[in-house]
Scaffold this active site. Structure first.
Site, PDB file in Angstrom:
ATOM      1  N   GLN A  34      71.646  17.228  25.470  1.00  0.00           N
ATOM      2  CA  GLN A  34      72.776  17.515  24.586  1.00  0.00           C
ATOM      3  C   GLN A  34      73.421  16.221  24.095  1.00  0.00           C
ATOM      4  O   GLN A  34      73.100  15.137  24.559  1.00  0.00           O
ATOM      5  CB  GLN A  34      73.811  18.347  25.357  1.00  0.00           C
ATOM      6  CG  GLN A  34      74.186  17.756  26.710  1.00  0.00           C
ATOM      7  CD  GLN A  34      74.488  18.802  27.772  1.00  0.00           C
ATOM      8  OE1 GLN A  34      74.545  19.990  27.498  1.00  0.00           O
ATOM      9  NE2 GLN A  34      74.693  18.357  29.004  1.00  0.00           N
ATOM     10  N   HIS A  65      89.815  25.331  35.227  1.00  0.00           N
ATOM     11  CA  HIS A  65      89.305  25.093  36.583  1.00  0.00           C
ATOM     12  C   HIS A  65      90.025  25.924  37.640  1.00  0.00           C
ATOM     13  O   HIS A  65      89.404  26.386  38.600  1.00  0.00           O
ATOM     14  CB  HIS A  65      89.345  23.587  36.898  1.00  0.00           C
ATOM     15  CG  HIS A  65      88.314  22.831  36.123  1.00  0.00           C
ATOM     16  ND1 HIS A  65      88.599  21.722  35.357  1.00  0.00           N
ATOM     17  CD2 HIS A  65      86.991  23.072  35.959  1.00  0.00           C
ATOM     18  CE1 HIS A  65      87.479  21.311  34.771  1.00  0.00           C
ATOM     19  NE2 HIS A  65      86.503  22.112  35.116  1.00  0.00           N
ATOM     20  N   ASP A  89      81.485  17.849  35.301  1.00  0.00           N
ATOM     21  CA  ASP A  89      82.710  17.040  35.270  1.00  0.00           C
ATOM     22  C   ASP A  89      83.364  16.934  36.645  1.00  0.00           C
ATOM     23  O   ASP A  89      84.177  16.049  36.883  1.00  0.00           O
ATOM     24  CB  ASP A  89      83.702  17.618  34.244  1.00  0.00           C
ATOM     25  CG  ASP A  89      83.892  19.107  34.403  1.00  0.00           C
ATOM     26  OD1 ASP A  89      84.452  19.523  35.421  1.00  0.00           O
ATOM     27  OD2 ASP A  89      83.447  19.874  33.512  1.00  0.00           O
ATOM     28  N   ASP A 139      68.041  21.750  36.829  1.00  0.00           N
ATOM     29  CA  ASP A 139      68.331  22.983  36.116  1.00  0.00           C
ATOM     30  C   ASP A 139      68.763  24.074  37.109  1.00  0.00           C
ATOM     31  O   ASP A 139      68.025  24.396  38.050  1.00  0.00           O
ATOM     32  CB  ASP A 139      67.047  23.408  35.385  1.00  0.00           C
ATOM     33  CG  ASP A 139      67.301  24.566  34.448  1.00  0.00           C
ATOM     34  OD1 ASP A 139      68.293  25.289  34.638  1.00  0.00           O
ATOM     35  OD2 ASP A 139      66.489  24.740  33.520  1.00  0.00           O
ATOM     36  N   GLY A 140      69.954  24.628  36.882  1.00  0.00           N
ATOM     37  CA  GLY A 140      70.483  25.669  37.759  1.00  0.00           C
ATOM     38  C   GLY A 140      69.579  26.899  37.800  1.00  0.00           C
ATOM     39  O   GLY A 140      69.513  27.600  38.806  1.00  0.00           O
ATOM     40  N   ASP A 157      79.641  27.450  35.787  1.00  0.00           N
ATOM     41  CA  ASP A 157      80.575  26.648  34.981  1.00  0.00           C
ATOM     42  C   ASP A 157      79.744  25.963  33.899  1.00  0.00           C
ATOM     43  O   ASP A 157      79.447  24.773  33.976  1.00  0.00           O
ATOM     44  CB  ASP A 157      81.238  25.627  35.912  1.00  0.00           C
ATOM     45  CG  ASP A 157      82.228  24.749  35.183  1.00  0.00           C
ATOM     46  OD1 ASP A 157      82.503  24.984  33.996  1.00  0.00           O
ATOM     47  OD2 ASP A 157      82.722  23.785  35.822  1.00  0.00           O
ATOM     48  N   SER A 158      79.346  26.762  32.915  1.00  0.00           N
ATOM     49  CA  SER A 158      78.307  26.308  31.995  1.00  0.00           C
ATOM     50  C   SER A 158      78.855  26.039  30.600  1.00  0.00           C
ATOM     51  O   SER A 158      79.972  26.418  30.276  1.00  0.00           O
ATOM     52  CB  SER A 158      77.245  27.396  31.879  1.00  0.00           C
ATOM     53  OG  SER A 158      77.778  28.487  31.162  1.00  0.00           O
ATOM     54  N   THR A 159      78.014  25.432  29.789  1.00  0.00           N
ATOM     55  CA  THR A 159      78.289  25.348  28.357  1.00  0.00           C
ATOM     56  C   THR A 159      77.998  26.720  27.733  1.00  0.00           C
ATOM     57  O   THR A 159      77.603  27.661  28.421  1.00  0.00           O
ATOM     58  CB  THR A 159      77.393  24.248  27.731  1.00  0.00           C
ATOM     59  OG1 THR A 159      76.123  24.277  28.400  1.00  0.00           O
ATOM     60  CG2 THR A 159      77.968  22.870  27.929  1.00  0.00           C
TER      61      THR A 159
HETATM   62  N1  SAM Z   1      84.537  23.957  31.023  1.00  0.00           N
HETATM   63  C1  SAM Z   1      83.410  23.984  30.208  1.00  0.00           C
HETATM   64  C2  SAM Z   1      83.419  24.928  29.071  1.00  0.00           C
HETATM   65  O1  SAM Z   1      83.319  26.150  29.265  1.00  0.00           O
HETATM   66  O2  SAM Z   1      83.532  24.470  27.955  1.00  0.00           O
HETATM   67  C3  SAM Z   1      82.134  23.855  30.952  1.00  0.00           C
HETATM   68  C4  SAM Z   1      82.111  22.461  31.476  1.00  0.00           C
HETATM   69  S1  SAM Z   1      80.736  21.812  32.298  1.00  0.00           S
HETATM   70  C5  SAM Z   1      80.820  20.179  31.631  1.00  0.00           C
HETATM   71  C6  SAM Z   1      79.288  22.550  31.595  1.00  0.00           C
HETATM   72  C7  SAM Z   1      78.022  21.905  32.141  1.00  0.00           C
HETATM   73  O3  SAM Z   1      76.965  22.851  32.215  1.00  0.00           O
HETATM   74  C8  SAM Z   1      77.495  20.738  31.315  1.00  0.00           C
HETATM   75  O4  SAM Z   1      77.698  19.543  32.013  1.00  0.00           O
HETATM   76  C9  SAM Z   1      75.993  21.052  31.134  1.00  0.00           C
HETATM   77  O5  SAM Z   1      75.183  19.919  31.267  1.00  0.00           O
HETATM   78  C10 SAM Z   1      75.777  22.057  32.262  1.00  0.00           C
HETATM   79  N2  SAM Z   1      74.606  22.918  32.087  1.00  0.00           N
HETATM   80  C11 SAM Z   1      74.167  23.524  30.947  1.00  0.00           C
HETATM   81  N3  SAM Z   1      73.038  24.197  31.216  1.00  0.00           N
HETATM   82  C12 SAM Z   1      72.740  24.022  32.534  1.00  0.00           C
HETATM   83  C13 SAM Z   1      71.690  24.478  33.387  1.00  0.00           C
HETATM   84  N4  SAM Z   1      70.698  25.248  32.924  1.00  0.00           N
HETATM   85  N5  SAM Z   1      71.734  24.097  34.694  1.00  0.00           N
HETATM   86  C14 SAM Z   1      72.720  23.318  35.185  1.00  0.00           C
HETATM   87  N6  SAM Z   1      73.735  22.858  34.408  1.00  0.00           N
HETATM   88  C15 SAM Z   1      73.743  23.201  33.114  1.00  0.00           C
END
Ligand code: SAM
Length: 273
Positions: A34, A65, A89, A139-140, A157-159
């Site tokens: 990303q 959070h 984060d 990867d989760g 807590d994902s994007t």
């Molecule tokens: N608070 C935030 C929001 O809803 O806008 C989410 C914040 S957190 C930074 C989201 C994280 O999910 C990112 O750092 C991203 O790299 C991670 N992420 C996305 N896909 C993922 C996956 N398949 N496995 C693990 N982490 C993942």
């Protein structure tokens, strides 16, 4: 003399965007997963954006959070261990540590998010220095497929459901999550803005409902997320029961919010039922 102003905008639709006036752009990198940008804004302090969408700001990160950790914390048996998926984060881990969780596994796909947070949000990312937190860069989705440990709470807590996070909203992923939950354990996922991202909420709610017999969505006010109205959805194999114990106030969270955030406006109910 002409005054030069710099702005960062997150686009909500073809016709609407939210703009933050910025003092400076501190970072912009393209990782394998990303694009990460970091701005110093006038009203919200430092702001982390991923693929053009606000992830957190110094000023209002506490709402997201607290709500993703404290609401599920007070239901069912007192939890001791947790899995966080995403959350690079460190903000979710930080709140779980405050709630005295003994073991936290945090699976984040992008090492760069962790590094950026350590550098620019050291107070939030301090959770990664705590020995109760085990950070796994990966990867989760694969993590829950290939491991067997059980957790009392799983925090997704994902994007948004595009790119690497797309699979984090799928029914197959939720089935794998179920295998990792203790009997009355709870999974919670952020499920987007009901106003601008109905798709995220309905994917999460409907997907979780295929797998779990108990599913509930709740809402919070997050000023820097699209429309300000944000949803979370939690699920469990057993019925949800609030524990009879004193509730610790957060900055946003309190006893009223613990129950009141589950009262949904009609247009939100229409998305999920
Ligand atoms: N608070 C935030 C929001 O809803 O806008 C989410 C914040 S957190 C930074 C989201 C994280 O999910 C990112 O750092 C991203 O790299 C991670 N992420 C996305 N896909 C993922 C996956 N398949 N496995 C693990 N982490 C993942």
């Amino acid at each position: 003399m002409r005054l030069i102003e710099n702005w960062f905008s997150e686009r909500y639709s073809d016709n609407l965007q939210l703009s933050f006036r910025v003092k400076d752009q501190l970072l912009s990198i393209k990782t394998d997963y990303q694009r990460i940008d970091l701005f110093d804004t006038y009203d919200f302090g430092k702001l982390l954006s991923i693929d053009g969408t606000v992830q957190l700001t110094e000023k209002d990160e506490y709402v997201y959070h607290e709500m993703i950790t404290m609401i599920p914390y007070y239901f069912n048996k007192k939890p001791k261990n947790a899995l966080i998926i995403g959350g690079g984060d460190g903000g979710a881990a930080k709140r779980l540590l405050k709630l005295n969780f003994e073991n936290i596994v945090n699976a984040e796909i992008d090492q760069n998010v962790v590094e950026v947070s350590k550098k620019y949000f050291p107070e939030i990312a301090s959770s990664f220095n705590d020995k109760r937190v085990k950070l796994i860069i990966g990867d989760g989705i694969k993590y829950v497929k290939n491991s067997s440990e059980k957790f009392d709470r799983i925090i997704i807590d994902s994007t948004d459901p595009v790119g690497p996070a797309e699979g984090l909203f799928s029914e197959e992923f939720y089935r794998d999550i179920k295998n990792h939950l203790t009997d009355d354990g709870i999974v919670v996922t952020q499920s987007g803005s009901p106003y601008y991202q109905e798709g995220a909420l309905s994917l999460a709610y409907k997907g979780l409902s295929e797998v779990f017999s108990n599913v509930k969505s709740y809402l919070a006010f997050i000023p820097t997320y699209p429309s300000g109205l944000w949803s979370f959805t939690m699920a469990s194999k057993s019925e949800f029961t609030v524990r009879d114990e004193n509730v610790i106030n957060g900055i946003y969270f309190n006893k009223d919010v613990l129950t009141g955030s589950f009262y949904l406006p009609e247009f939100v109910k229409k998305i999920i039922y």
